[in-house]
Design a protein around this motif. Structure first.
Motif, PDB file in Angstrom:
ATOM      1  N   HIS A 177       0.826  -1.209   0.000  1.00 49.50           N
ATOM      2  CA  HIS A 177       0.000   0.000   0.000  1.00 49.50           C
ATOM      3  C   HIS A 177       0.856   1.253   0.000  1.00 49.50           C
ATOM      4  O   HIS A 177       0.524   2.245  -0.669  1.00 49.50           O
ATOM      5  CB  HIS A 177      -0.906  -0.001   1.226  1.00 49.50           C
ATOM      6  N   SER A 471      -5.207  -1.379  12.053  1.00 49.80           N
ATOM      7  CA  SER A 471      -6.522  -1.300  11.403  1.00 49.80           C
ATOM      8  C   SER A 471      -7.096   0.093  11.554  1.00 49.80           C
ATOM      9  O   SER A 471      -7.013   0.705  12.626  1.00 49.80           O
ATOM     10  CB  SER A 471      -7.483  -2.326  12.007  1.00 49.80           C
ATOM     11  N   ARG A 474     -11.963   0.707   8.514  1.00 48.33           N
ATOM     12  CA  ARG A 474     -12.383  -0.607   8.001  1.00 48.33           C
ATOM     13  C   ARG A 474     -11.373  -1.210   7.037  1.00 48.33           C
ATOM     14  O   ARG A 474     -11.704  -2.049   6.200  1.00 48.33           O
ATOM     15  CB  ARG A 474     -13.760  -0.508   7.339  1.00 48.33           C
ATOM     16  N   ARG A 475     -10.132  -0.782   7.161  1.00 44.91           N
ATOM     17  CA  ARG A 475      -9.069  -1.342   6.349  1.00 44.91           C
ATOM     18  C   ARG A 475      -7.985  -1.878   7.280  1.00 44.91           C
ATOM     19  O   ARG A 475      -7.759  -1.334   8.371  1.00 44.91           O
ATOM     20  CB  ARG A 475      -8.503  -0.280   5.392  1.00 44.91           C
ATOM     21  N   ASP A 476      -7.319  -2.930   6.826  1.00 43.19           N
ATOM     22  CA  ASP A 476      -6.323  -3.604   7.652  1.00 43.19           C
ATOM     23  C   ASP A 476      -4.958  -3.511   6.978  1.00 43.19           C
ATOM     24  O   ASP A 476      -4.824  -3.803   5.776  1.00 43.19           O
ATOM     25  CB  ASP A 476      -6.692  -5.075   7.859  1.00 43.19           C
ATOM     26  N   GLU A 491      -1.319  -3.901   2.631  1.00 43.02           N
ATOM     27  CA  GLU A 491      -2.741  -3.914   2.969  1.00 43.02           C
ATOM     28  C   GLU A 491      -3.273  -5.334   2.846  1.00 43.02           C
ATOM     29  O   GLU A 491      -2.977  -6.057   1.893  1.00 43.02           O
ATOM     30  CB  GLU A 491      -3.549  -2.998   2.073  1.00 43.02           C
ATOM     31  N   ILE A 493      -6.192  -7.598   2.017  1.00 43.90           N
ATOM     32  CA  ILE A 493      -7.401  -7.461   1.209  1.00 43.90           C
ATOM     33  C   ILE A 493      -8.098  -8.811   1.070  1.00 43.90           C
ATOM     34  O   ILE A 493      -7.480  -9.869   1.211  1.00 43.90           O
ATOM     35  CB  ILE A 493      -7.083  -6.899  -0.199  1.00 43.90           C
TER      36      ILE A 493
END
Length: 499
Positions: A177, A471, A474-476, A491, A493
């Motif tokens: 990312h 996190s 809502r993304r890790d 990232e 996904i």
């Protein structure tokens, strides 16, 4: 002569006009019929086309046909959007061919479709058929039964009876990312006032870089920079509405910084005694009975791994654990409701200290036998079961499980040159990241059926020293620190295999 030449020219011109007039008199439908020939293996009417026994899919020309039959053939493939030019189609038969799969949304343009016959084909009812499974649930058309030839568990069953698409048709992946143009040895994350921050130790740049998640740009940006000398660890501590960062240094002593709202930056709050901490290697934060502690593992021969406690005004030295053992890592873990510390050392097997409620100190309890030269121990839980990951530079690293009496081995992982074996989880996905100085780093994923970690993905990070899960929105994300290269942010996904 002039009249003859003129007359001759007029005759030629008249002939040309006559030919053009004749061409214009050809009915448009006749022209279309010449271009729109019926395929050789088919019979055609104005409204229907029937093709029997073809070894390939005939080229069907655009038109207003309402019925199409491609049956008893030996072809196995239907092209993507093959029927998009037949919007008036009401009856579409593909019976008794060798079709095992259909391209996604191949029927999406057929708004007038009333009936579809797929009998006599055996479909692979894997993730590629998920779209068809969903379409069969939603369409108003009458569709014949779709039978499965595979996978083995669905052989001779109907596609409508498949129930595991949601689980089996998604997987996960790690994609880069963001790349940070500097080296680092540790990464810590903390939340403050609904924002997510990351503290990165950079010994070569003599910084503790604090990053903030940018909710607009959707990346991590620089927020503050704590300078020092050979910084090897930055650990955030949140007490009430105060944010502290413990900065461990190899030279010049270690310090604690506090975030100052008026200055909007971290300022020095207190020093940590140089006499006790000579070569800090790890910082572990923990809480016992509403009291806040942290421990610094000291890896020098003369150093003391020391526990510090918050007393509402600052952190003071609370307990020296032991000396002369060159501790490389400290891990706080709750074992059967009791507080413990596990200390790793290159000079002995990991030892387990237990919190004594009477003396309010840690006392020796047990060890993890036959596990010499352990660099670090990390604890994690899966389905309420306690596990440990033990990192070894020489020999195999280990995954162990607590069985209510002792830690027992679950799995050995080849790990020559490993400096870190970090467990982390995103929702129901559990991973181990094994960082090696000699080869690609490996990410392992927990296999619920086999109850083991299996190889999942290789990532390239030069001399990795830590892996940290973060996190936000809502993304890790997954930070990979590098002692010799650039720090990378991956990232996590979810990939839909049915696409």
């Amino acid at each position: 002569m002039a009249l003859r030449r003129g007359g001759g020219g007029g005759g030629a011109l008249g002939l040309l006009l006559l030919l053009l007039s004749a061409a214009c008199l050809i009915p448009p439908s006749a022209q279309v019929r010449r271009l729109a020939r019926c395929p050789a293996t088919c019979s055609c009417t104005k409204e229907s086309i029937i093709c029997v026994g073809s070894s390939w899919v005939p080229r069907i020309v655009p038109g207003d046909i309402s019925s199409l039959s491609l049956v008893n053939g030996t072809f196995s493939e239907i092209k993507d959007r093959m029927f998009s030019h037949l919007p008036s189609l009401q009856l579409l038969s593909l019976a008794n061919n060798h079709i095992k799969a259909l391209p996604r949304d191949v029927f999406s343009d057929l708004d007038s479709l009333i009936e579809l016959d797929l009998r006599g084909n055996k479909f692979e009812c894997d993730c590629k058929a998920k779209w068809l499974y969903l379409w069969l649930k939603m369409t108003n058309s009458t569709v014949s039964d779709v039978l499965c030839i595979g996978p083995p568990e669905y052989q001779e069953k109907k596609l409508n009876d498949v129930t595991s698409f949601d689980y089996e048709c998604t997987t996960t992946d790690f994609v880069v990312h963001q790349t940070l143009p500097y080296q680092s040895v540790s990464v810590d994350t903390f939340n403050s006032k609904n924002d997510v921050f990351v503290a990165i130790a950079q010994p070569s740049m003599e910084n503790c870089m604090v990053l903030e998640w940018d909710h607009i740009e959707m990346n991590f940006r620089s927020y503050d920079n704590i300078t020092g000398q050979s910084i090897v660890g930055c650990k955030a501590i949140l007490i009430d509405d105060q944010v502290f960062v413990v900065v461990a240094q190899l030279f010049g002593g270690s310090h604690i910084y506090k975030y100052d709202e008026s200055w909007t930056k971290f300022v020095k709050f207190q020093d940590i005694e140089v006499s006790r901490i000579s070569k800090p290697n790890d910082i572990e934060l923990f809480q016992i009975e509403d009291e806040m502690f942290f421990v610094i593992a000291d890896s020098s021969k003369a150093g003391l791994s020391t526990v510090y406690k918050w007393n509402s005004k600052g952190f003071y030295s609370y307990q020296s654990l032991h000396e002369w053992f060159r501790d490389t890592d400290a891990e706080f873990v709750d074992i059967d409701g009791k507080a413990h510390l596990i200390l790793s050392s290159r000079s002995q097997v990991p030892i387990i200290l237990q919190w004594n409620k009477s003396s309010k100190k840690f006392v020796p309890h047990s060890d993890i036998p036959n596990m010499e030269d352990v660099l670090a121990v990390k604890s994690f839980r899966m389905q309420n079961t306690l596990y440990l990951s033990l990192t070894r530079f020489i020999g195999d690293s280990r995954v162990m499980r607590w069985n209510s009496k002792q830690f027992v081995e679950v799995q050995a992982l080849p790990s020559r040159g490993a400096m870190t074996l970090q467990p982390f989880s995103f929702k129901e996905n559990h991973y181990l990241a094994l960082g090696s100085d000699y080869t690609f780093s490996q990410i392992y994923q927990w296999d619920k059926e086999k109850q083991l970690f299996k190889k999942f993905k290789e990532i390239y990070v030069q001399a990795p020293r830590s892996f940290t899960a973060v996190s936000t929105d809502r993304r890790d994300f997954f930070f990979a620190s590098s002692f010799k290269g650039k720090t990378k942010i991956f990232e996590h996904i979810v990939v839909d295999l049915s696409l």
